[in-house]
Structures are given as structure tokens and as C-alpha cells.
Motif scaffolding. Sequence first.
Motif, PDB file in Angstrom:
ATOM      1  N   ARG A   1       0.830  -1.202   0.000  1.00 10.19           N
ATOM      2  CA  ARG A   1       0.000   0.000   0.000  1.00 10.19           C
ATOM      3  C   ARG A   1       0.864   1.250   0.000  1.00 10.19           C
ATOM      4  NH1 ARG A   1      -3.200  -2.564   4.266  1.00 10.19           N
ATOM      5  NH2 ARG A   1      -2.166  -1.085   5.633  1.00 10.19           N
ATOM      6  N   LEU A   2       1.960   1.240   0.772  1.00 10.36           N
ATOM      7  CA  LEU A   2       2.872   2.378   0.790  1.00 10.36           C
ATOM      8  C   LEU A   2       3.487   2.588  -0.588  1.00 10.36           C
ATOM      9  CD1 LEU A   2       4.407   4.612   2.284  1.00 10.36           C
ATOM     10  CD2 LEU A   2       6.139   2.904   2.858  1.00 10.36           C
ATOM     11  N   GLY A   3       3.916   1.510  -1.224  1.00  7.23           N
ATOM     12  CA  GLY A   3       4.480   1.613  -2.568  1.00  7.23           C
ATOM     13  C   GLY A   3       3.475   2.150  -3.570  1.00  7.23           C
ATOM     14  N   ALA A   4       2.221   1.693  -3.462  1.00  4.77           N
ATOM     15  CA  ALA A   4       1.179   2.181  -4.367  1.00  4.77           C
ATOM     16  C   ALA A   4       0.900   3.655  -4.111  1.00  4.77           C
ATOM     17  CB  ALA A   4      -0.094   1.356  -4.180  1.00  4.77           C
ATOM     18  N   TRP A   5       0.895   4.041  -2.852  1.00  5.27           N
ATOM     19  CA  TRP A   5       0.664   5.455  -2.530  1.00  5.27           C
ATOM     20  C   TRP A   5       1.803   6.318  -3.065  1.00  5.27           C
ATOM     21  CZ3 TRP A   5       3.478   8.910   0.441  1.00  5.27           C
ATOM     22  CH2 TRP A   5       2.864  10.147   0.619  1.00  5.27           C
ATOM     23  N   LEU A   6       3.063   5.895  -2.849  1.00  3.86           N
ATOM     24  CA  LEU A   6       4.202   6.654  -3.370  1.00  3.86           C
ATOM     25  C   LEU A   6       4.137   6.770  -4.892  1.00  3.86           C
ATOM     26  CD1 LEU A   6       7.165   5.410  -1.148  1.00  3.86           C
ATOM     27  CD2 LEU A   6       6.252   7.717  -1.270  1.00  3.86           C
ATOM     28  N   GLN A   7       3.720   5.685  -5.532  1.00  3.49           N
ATOM     29  CA  GLN A   7       3.598   5.704  -6.991  1.00  3.49           C
ATOM     30  C   GLN A   7       2.570   6.743  -7.437  1.00  3.49           C
ATOM     31  OE1 GLN A   7       5.258   4.167  -9.449  1.00  3.49           O
ATOM     32  NE2 GLN A   7       3.950   5.128 -10.981  1.00  3.49           N
ATOM     33  N   SER A   8       1.412   6.792  -6.749  1.00  7.07           N
ATOM     34  CA  SER A   8       0.361   7.712  -7.182  1.00  7.07           C
ATOM     35  C   SER A   8       0.595   9.141  -6.704  1.00  7.07           C
ATOM     36  CB  SER A   8      -1.006   7.220  -6.697  1.00  7.07           C
ATOM     37  OG  SER A   8      -1.081   7.301  -5.290  1.00  7.07           O
ATOM     38  N   ALA A   9       1.304   9.328  -5.582  1.00  8.53           N
ATOM     39  CA  ALA A   9       1.461  10.674  -5.020  1.00  8.53           C
ATOM     40  C   ALA A   9       2.769  11.345  -5.403  1.00  8.53           C
ATOM     41  CB  ALA A   9       1.348  10.621  -3.496  1.00  8.53           C
ATOM     42  N   VAL A  10       3.807  10.570  -5.719  1.00 10.25           N
ATOM     43  CA  VAL A  10       5.113  11.167  -5.996  1.00 10.25           C
ATOM     44  C   VAL A  10       5.580  10.841  -7.409  1.00 10.25           C
ATOM     45  CG1 VAL A  10       7.530  11.281  -5.268  1.00 10.25           C
ATOM     46  CG2 VAL A  10       5.743  11.051  -3.542  1.00 10.25           C
ATOM     47  N   VAL A  11       5.712   9.571  -7.713  1.00  4.72           N
ATOM     48  CA  VAL A  11       6.266   9.166  -9.004  1.00  4.72           C
ATOM     49  C   VAL A  11       5.324   9.524 -10.147  1.00  4.72           C
ATOM     50  CG1 VAL A  11       7.079   7.195 -10.365  1.00  4.72           C
ATOM     51  CG2 VAL A  11       7.611   7.328  -7.927  1.00  4.72           C
ATOM     52  N   GLY A  12       4.035   9.256  -9.984  1.00  5.73           N
ATOM     53  CA  GLY A  12       3.060   9.523 -11.038  1.00  5.73           C
ATOM     54  C   GLY A  12       3.023  10.979 -11.492  1.00  5.73           C
ATOM     55  N   PRO A  13       2.900  11.930 -10.551  1.00  2.74           N
ATOM     56  CA  PRO A  13       2.886  13.339 -10.986  1.00  2.74           C
ATOM     57  C   PRO A  13       4.177  13.776 -11.681  1.00  2.74           C
ATOM     58  CG  PRO A  13       1.961  13.140  -8.793  1.00  2.74           C
ATOM     59  CD  PRO A  13       2.515  11.797  -9.153  1.00  2.74           C
ATOM     60  N   PHE A  14       5.335  13.324 -11.193  1.00  2.00           N
ATOM     61  CA  PHE A  14       6.583  13.684 -11.866  1.00  2.00           C
ATOM     62  C   PHE A  14       6.644  13.067 -13.258  1.00  2.00           C
ATOM     63  CE2 PHE A  14       8.403  15.099  -7.808  1.00  2.00           C
ATOM     64  CZ  PHE A  14       9.074  16.218  -8.250  1.00  2.00           C
ATOM     65  N   ALA A  15       6.236  11.804 -13.382  1.00  2.00           N
ATOM     66  CA  ALA A  15       6.240  11.149 -14.694  1.00  2.00           C
ATOM     67  C   ALA A  15       5.298  11.870 -15.656  1.00  2.00           C
ATOM     68  CB  ALA A  15       5.845   9.682 -14.542  1.00  2.00           C
ATOM     69  N   ASP A  16       4.131  12.267 -15.171  1.00  2.00           N
ATOM     70  CA  ASP A  16       3.183  13.001 -16.004  1.00  2.00           C
ATOM     71  C   ASP A  16       3.764  14.345 -16.434  1.00  2.00           C
ATOM     72  OD1 ASP A  16       0.601  13.584 -17.214  1.00  2.00           O
ATOM     73  OD2 ASP A  16       0.311  14.969 -15.522  1.00  2.00           O
ATOM     74  N   PHE A  17       4.411  15.048 -15.499  1.00  2.00           N
ATOM     75  CA  PHE A  17       5.037  16.339 -15.791  1.00  2.00           C
ATOM     76  C   PHE A  17       6.114  16.191 -16.864  1.00  2.00           C
ATOM     77  CE2 PHE A  17       8.372  19.499 -14.650  1.00  2.00           C
ATOM     78  CZ  PHE A  17       7.650  20.645 -14.928  1.00  2.00           C
ATOM     79  N   ILE A  18       6.958  15.186 -16.723  1.00  2.00           N
ATOM     80  CA  ILE A  18       8.039  14.965 -17.700  1.00  2.00           C
ATOM     81  C   ILE A  18       7.458  14.511 -19.036  1.00  2.00           C
ATOM     82  CG2 ILE A  18      10.041  13.514 -18.225  1.00  2.00           C
ATOM     83  CD1 ILE A  18      10.720  13.732 -15.197  1.00  2.00           C
ATOM     84  N   ARG A  19       6.427  13.681 -19.006  1.00  2.00           N
ATOM     85  CA  ARG A  19       5.789  13.229 -20.250  1.00  2.00           C
ATOM     86  C   ARG A  19       5.172  14.414 -21.008  1.00  2.00           C
ATOM     87  NH1 ARG A  19       3.983   8.903 -18.292  1.00  2.00           N
ATOM     88  NH2 ARG A  19       2.166   9.795 -17.241  1.00  2.00           N
ATOM     89  N   ARG A  20       4.573  15.362 -20.288  1.00  2.00           N
ATOM     90  CA  ARG A  20       3.940  16.514 -20.927  1.00  2.00           C
ATOM     91  C   ARG A  20       4.953  17.497 -21.509  1.00  2.00           C
ATOM     92  NH1 ARG A  20      -1.177  18.649 -17.451  1.00  2.00           N
ATOM     93  NH2 ARG A  20      -2.101  16.628 -17.041  1.00  2.00           N
ATOM     94  N   TYR A  21       5.986  17.801 -20.729  1.00  2.00           N
ATOM     95  CA  TYR A  21       6.888  18.888 -21.114  1.00  2.00           C
ATOM     96  C   TYR A  21       8.237  18.418 -21.648  1.00  2.00           C
ATOM     97  CZ  TYR A  21       3.395  21.673 -18.786  1.00  2.00           C
ATOM     98  OH  TYR A  21       2.214  22.257 -18.436  1.00  2.00           O
ATOM     99  N   ARG A  22       8.478  17.140 -21.653  1.00  2.00           N
ATOM    100  CA  ARG A  22       9.693  16.518 -22.185  1.00  2.00           C
ATOM    101  C   ARG A  22      10.952  17.190 -21.629  1.00  2.00           C
ATOM    102  NH1 ARG A  22       7.278  13.096 -25.452  1.00  2.00           N
ATOM    103  NH2 ARG A  22       5.640  13.714 -26.866  1.00  2.00           N
ATOM    104  N   TRP A  23      11.855  17.616 -22.479  1.00  2.00           N
ATOM    105  CA  TRP A  23      13.124  18.164 -21.991  1.00  2.00           C
ATOM    106  C   TRP A  23      12.947  19.510 -21.296  1.00  2.00           C
ATOM    107  CZ3 TRP A  23      15.184  22.711 -23.829  1.00  2.00           C
ATOM    108  CH2 TRP A  23      14.630  23.209 -24.997  1.00  2.00           C
ATOM    109  N   HIS A  24      11.867  20.222 -21.594  1.00  2.00           N
ATOM    110  CA  HIS A  24      11.613  21.478 -20.895  1.00  2.00           C
ATOM    111  C   HIS A  24      11.359  21.240 -19.402  1.00  2.00           C
ATOM    112  CE1 HIS A  24      10.621  22.825 -25.050  1.00  2.00           C
ATOM    113  NE2 HIS A  24      11.282  23.894 -24.623  1.00  2.00           N
ATOM    114  N   ALA A  25      10.845  20.076 -19.076  1.00  2.00           N
ATOM    115  CA  ALA A  25      10.582  19.742 -17.669  1.00  2.00           C
ATOM    116  C   ALA A  25      11.876  19.750 -16.870  1.00  2.00           C
ATOM    117  CB  ALA A  25       9.904  18.379 -17.571  1.00  2.00           C
TER     118      ALA A  25
END
Length: 172
Positions: free
Chosen positions: A82-106
Motif C-alpha cells: 500500500r505504501l508503494g502504491a501510494w508513493l507511486q500515485s502521489a510522488v512518481v506519477g505526478p513527476f512522470a506526467d510532468f516529464i511526459r507533458r513537457y519533455r526536456w523542458h521539464a
Amino acid sequence: MYQTGYRLAMIWAGAGVLWIAARAAGVERGYDASAWTVAYLAMAASMAVGLLVVLLSPEPAAARSAILDEPMLASPRSRSERLGAWLQSAVVGPFADFIRRYRWHALLLLALIATYRISDVVMGIMANPFYVDMGYSKDEVAAVSKLYGVVMTLVGAFLVARSRCASASCAS
């Protein structure tokens, strides 16, 4: 309102800690480890207030239902999963989405955010020992550098906001 709360917290963390250390040290003008221990225990107690408020506040119903809709968090699993799933959705997911959207500008944006105020942070740390070496007391440093400076920043922000409202149509 957010800026006011932030600046008041800066007064407490800057001038407040110096004032507590000065009171705990008594008449001694140098470095007193026990005085700083008292001061930082008071700062830790201040942090505990905010921590307790966050921990005791209920989760909003919409956010709770959205979290429970995720299959990884809805099924009963071990605490570490559950902790791993929470970290994935609260920390890793938003950063991955940010990098996916803005690519190298991120990466450029993250580098800018990381280095934007680094000189203020480094110089702020060195200012207090400099003031003490110059012969100023903790009370004087707290009053002028921490309290007066932050209060004047708040006054300036208020005046700018007021003048902008005067020139535009702000609803009171």
C-alpha cells in the motif's frame, strides 16, 4: 493570505528562534548549545502543531473515493505494498506526467526551481554568524534582520496589492 501566513512563519522561525535562544542563554553573548537546544525544541513543537492538524484532518470525500477507485489501493494488501502504491500515485506519477507533458523542458524547469533561490539560502545561513561576529546580540539580529525585514516585506506586498486594486476594478 498564503503569503501572509508564510511570512508570519518566517518571523517565527527567524526572529522567534533567535529570541528564544537569547532568553534561554541569559546574559551570555556567545554560542550556548543549551540555549539553541531549547530554541529548536520550541521550533519542533511548532512543527508538531501543523503535523497534528494534517494528521487529524479528515480526507475530503471526493479525494477518498478517487483513491479507493484505484485497483492497487482498493484491494487489501500488505502495508508495504500500500505504501508503494501510494508513493507511486502521489510522488512518481505526478513527476512522470510532468516529464511526459513537457519533455526536456521539464528538466529545465526543475533545474530552475532547484537553483532559483540557492544564493539566498546559502547567504541566509551565513548572515547570522556574521552578525554575531560583528558584535550584535541575538535580540538585535532578531529585531532588525528577521522581524523588521519581514514586516516591511508584508507592508510592501500589501501596498502593491492595494495600488493594483486601485488601478483595476477589485471587488472588496
